[in-house]
Design a protein around this motif. Structure first.
Motif, PDB file in Angstrom:
ATOM      1  N   LEU A 161       2.362   1.615   9.708  1.00  0.00           N
ATOM      2  CA  LEU A 161       3.231   2.837   9.834  1.00  0.00           C
ATOM      3  C   LEU A 161       1.525   4.022   9.302  1.00  0.00           C
ATOM      4  CD1 LEU A 161       6.736   3.208   9.711  1.00  0.00           C
ATOM      5  CD2 LEU A 161       4.860   3.963  11.594  1.00  0.00           C
ATOM      6  N   ARG A 162       1.443   4.512   9.703  1.00  0.00           N
ATOM      7  CA  ARG A 162       0.602   6.145   8.746  1.00  0.00           C
ATOM      8  C   ARG A 162       1.658   6.751   8.430  1.00  0.00           C
ATOM      9  NH1 ARG A 162      -4.988   8.893  10.734  1.00  0.00           N
ATOM     10  NH2 ARG A 162      -5.393   9.123   9.074  1.00  0.00           N
ATOM     11  N   VAL A 163       1.525   6.527   6.702  1.00  0.00           N
ATOM     12  CA  VAL A 163       1.930   7.864   5.628  1.00  0.00           C
ATOM     13  C   VAL A 163       1.450   8.642   4.786  1.00  0.00           C
ATOM     14  CG1 VAL A 163       4.543   6.191   6.202  1.00  0.00           C
ATOM     15  CG2 VAL A 163       3.515   5.837   4.090  1.00  0.00           C
ATOM     16  N   LYS A 164       1.877   9.655   4.362  1.00  0.00           N
ATOM     17  CA  LYS A 164       1.032  10.268   3.534  1.00  0.00           C
ATOM     18  C   LYS A 164       2.356   9.707   2.208  1.00  0.00           C
ATOM     19  CE  LYS A 164      -0.101  14.136   6.096  1.00  0.00           C
ATOM     20  NZ  LYS A 164       0.204  15.123   7.045  1.00  0.00           N
ATOM     21  N   SER A 165       1.720  10.270   1.108  1.00  0.00           N
ATOM     22  CA  SER A 165       1.833   9.804  -0.200  1.00  0.00           C
ATOM     23  C   SER A 165       0.589  10.482  -1.134  1.00  0.00           C
ATOM     24  CB  SER A 165       1.940   8.512  -0.751  1.00  0.00           C
ATOM     25  OG  SER A 165       0.864   7.883  -0.795  1.00  0.00           O
ATOM     26  N   GLN A 166       1.002  10.246  -2.780  1.00  0.00           N
ATOM     27  CA  GLN A 166       0.623  10.788  -3.442  1.00  0.00           C
ATOM     28  C   GLN A 166      -0.406  10.481  -4.057  1.00  0.00           C
ATOM     29  OE1 GLN A 166       2.687  10.631  -7.296  1.00  0.00           O
ATOM     30  NE2 GLN A 166       3.904  12.285  -7.032  1.00  0.00           N
ATOM     31  N   ARG A 167      -1.204   8.809  -3.645  1.00  0.00           N
ATOM     32  CA  ARG A 167      -2.522   8.476  -3.283  1.00  0.00           C
ATOM     33  C   ARG A 167      -3.307   8.670  -2.207  1.00  0.00           C
ATOM     34  NH1 ARG A 167      -0.464   2.761  -4.901  1.00  0.00           N
ATOM     35  NH2 ARG A 167       1.447   3.117  -3.162  1.00  0.00           N
ATOM     36  N   GLY A 168      -2.515   9.650  -1.011  1.00  0.00           N
ATOM     37  CA  GLY A 168      -3.522   9.840   0.051  1.00  0.00           C
ATOM     38  C   GLY A 168      -2.577   9.378   1.020  1.00  0.00           C
ATOM     39  N   ILE A 169      -3.400   8.851   2.156  1.00  0.00           N
ATOM     40  CA  ILE A 169      -2.777   8.621   3.871  1.00  0.00           C
ATOM     41  C   ILE A 169      -2.875   6.905   2.936  1.00  0.00           C
ATOM     42  CG2 ILE A 169      -3.458   7.862   5.518  1.00  0.00           C
ATOM     43  CD1 ILE A 169      -2.465  10.668   5.351  1.00  0.00           C
ATOM     44  N   GLN A 170      -1.615   6.696   3.739  1.00  0.00           N
ATOM     45  CA  GLN A 170      -1.117   4.943   3.411  1.00  0.00           C
ATOM     46  C   GLN A 170      -0.642   4.360   4.522  1.00  0.00           C
ATOM     47  OE1 GLN A 170       1.612   5.199  -0.079  1.00  0.00           O
ATOM     48  NE2 GLN A 170       0.890   2.694  -0.301  1.00  0.00           N
ATOM     49  N   LEU A 171      -1.248   3.187   5.334  1.00  0.00           N
ATOM     50  CA  LEU A 171      -1.204   1.974   6.476  1.00  0.00           C
ATOM     51  C   LEU A 171      -0.365   1.271   5.676  1.00  0.00           C
ATOM     52  CD1 LEU A 171      -4.098   1.743   8.130  1.00  0.00           C
ATOM     53  CD2 LEU A 171      -2.306   2.827   9.133  1.00  0.00           C
ATOM     54  N   ILE A 172       1.651   0.790   6.129  1.00  0.00           N
ATOM     55  CA  ILE A 172       2.325   0.193   5.920  1.00  0.00           C
ATOM     56  C   ILE A 172       2.644  -1.159   6.606  1.00  0.00           C
ATOM     57  CG2 ILE A 172       4.739  -0.073   5.234  1.00  0.00           C
ATOM     58  CD1 ILE A 172       3.422   1.598   3.143  1.00  0.00           C
ATOM     59  N   PRO A 173       2.502  -1.749   6.851  1.00  0.00           N
ATOM     60  CA  PRO A 173       2.624  -2.845   7.979  1.00  0.00           C
ATOM     61  C   PRO A 173       4.674  -2.611   8.199  1.00  0.00           C
ATOM     62  CG  PRO A 173       1.188  -4.066   5.873  1.00  0.00           C
ATOM     63  CD  PRO A 173       1.981  -2.460   5.540  1.00  0.00           C
ATOM     64  N   VAL A 174       4.950  -2.307   9.128  1.00  0.00           N
ATOM     65  CA  VAL A 174       5.931  -2.753   9.864  1.00  0.00           C
ATOM     66  C   VAL A 174       7.100  -4.388   8.881  1.00  0.00           C
ATOM     67  CG1 VAL A 174       7.326  -2.477  11.891  1.00  0.00           C
ATOM     68  CG2 VAL A 174       5.972  -0.971  11.739  1.00  0.00           C
ATOM     69  N   ASP A 175       6.222  -5.239   9.555  1.00  0.00           N
ATOM     70  CA  ASP A 175       7.225  -6.907   9.160  1.00  0.00           C
ATOM     71  C   ASP A 175       7.546  -6.504   8.071  1.00  0.00           C
ATOM     72  OD1 ASP A 175       4.339  -7.313   8.545  1.00  0.00           O
ATOM     73  OD2 ASP A 175       4.833  -9.350   9.414  1.00  0.00           O
ATOM     74  N   GLU A 176       6.872  -5.279   6.742  1.00  0.00           N
ATOM     75  CA  GLU A 176       7.280  -5.526   4.923  1.00  0.00           C
ATOM     76  C   GLU A 176       8.079  -4.377   5.303  1.00  0.00           C
ATOM     77  OE1 GLU A 176       3.912  -4.616   3.053  1.00  0.00           O
ATOM     78  OE2 GLU A 176       2.732  -6.187   3.323  1.00  0.00           O
ATOM     79  N   ILE A 177       8.641  -3.518   5.951  1.00  0.00           N
ATOM     80  CA  ILE A 177       9.529  -2.462   5.916  1.00  0.00           C
ATOM     81  C   ILE A 177      10.712  -3.148   5.955  1.00  0.00           C
ATOM     82  CG2 ILE A 177      11.056  -0.315   7.270  1.00  0.00           C
ATOM     83  CD1 ILE A 177       7.455   0.183   7.877  1.00  0.00           C
ATOM     84  N   SER A 178      12.234  -2.773   5.194  1.00  0.00           N
ATOM     85  CA  SER A 178      13.103  -3.370   5.130  1.00  0.00           C
ATOM     86  C   SER A 178      14.349  -2.320   6.522  1.00  0.00           C
ATOM     87  CB  SER A 178      13.771  -3.813   3.727  1.00  0.00           C
ATOM     88  OG  SER A 178      14.294  -2.866   3.298  1.00  0.00           O
ATOM     89  N   CYS A 179      14.330  -1.237   6.058  1.00  0.00           N
ATOM     90  CA  CYS A 179      14.987  -0.130   6.302  1.00  0.00           C
ATOM     91  C   CYS A 179      14.553   1.474   6.308  1.00  0.00           C
ATOM     92  CB  CYS A 179      15.944  -0.582   5.842  1.00  0.00           C
ATOM     93  SG  CYS A 179      16.527   0.350   4.121  1.00  0.00           S
TER      94      CYS A 179
END
Length: 255
Positions: free
Chosen positions: A146-164
């Protein structure tokens, strides 16, 4: 019977090429048509052979894998691209170059199979759009990041690390092993995209099935799920409790 999807490999290291070839041979529905050691060779092979899928390394002498991806994107029949690399810092650039998958070395058979399946669905959809024919059944593409925006810029979060995923007012928050991230997608959109891996436990919450560690019931009748990597439990509504229990029973039977 559907024909095998054709695959090309680009990696400058022979052991890495051989490993990918062995993994592809273990997967049904795929045929390796070329294995290349440099970017220029890969571009020529892709133009001539028109493979369905391309497994590209990124860090290469001369033309990088990302340069190859950008070049072949202009072909009339460009393959769906999955990057296989030892470096995670190129992920954003890789997806900007048109990748549909990003695997870290050493590549595992299960993840390669999932990435190729998702890439195959994309390449079939592209082909049908080019020919003006709509596919009879449109399968959702399984995203691994998942591509998300944060204070550190653009991040990529692996879906299998998301709990909810939790809807809070106008926003949806993804809770994951690295913390929390605000998403631009709605809870309904996420439920549709990730129905294979996430289940609704409350009108405002989707949980990853594999992250469920237990179901607690309180004296007042309220139910809560314990999730991997999260201290805070998430509520389960009465409307969804039976479905959650059936999923947990199915998982228990399989184990």
């Amino acid at each position: 019977m559907n024909p095998d999807r054709s695959v090309i490999i680009l990696d400058d290291e022979e052991p890495a090429r051989q490993r990918l070839q062995r993994l592809i041979e273990q997967l049904d529905g795929y045929t390796l048509v070329a294995s290349c050691a440099d970017g220029l060779e890969a571009i020529g092979k892709i133009e001539a052979l028109k493979p369905d899928l391309a497994l590209l390394d990124i860090s290469l002498p001369g033309i990088s894998g990302i340069d190859v991806a950008r070049h072949i994107s202009g072909f009339n029949k460009a393959p769906a691209i999955v990057f296989c690399t030892a470096h995670d810092e190129y992920a954003i650039e890789a997806f900007d170059a048109g990748a549909v998958g990003y695997l870290m070395k050493p590549v595992r058979l299960e993840k390669l199979g999932r990435a190729l399946a998702s890439a195959s669905r994309i390449s079939k959809l592209q082909l049908s759009q080019l020919s003006g024919i709509q596919p009879a059944v449109s399968a959702p593409v399984e995203r691994e990041m998942l591509r998300v925006k944060s204070q550190r810029g653009i991040q990529l979060i692996p879906v299998d690390e998301i709990s909810c995923f939790v809807a809070e007012g106008k926003y949806v928050t993804a809770r994951h092993l690295q913390g929390e991230s605000i998403l631009e997608e709605s809870l309904n959109q996420l439920e549709e995209q990730f129905s294979h891996a996430f289940v609704r436990c409350h009108r405002s919450t989707l949980v990853r099935i594999a992250a469920i560690q237990g179901l607690d019931r309180c004296a007042d009748g309220a139910s809560f799920l314990r999730l991997q990597g999260q201290e805070e439990r998430v509520p389960v509504s009465r409307r969804h409790i039976q479905h959650i229990r059936s999923i947990l029973l199915q998982d228990a039977d399989r184990s």
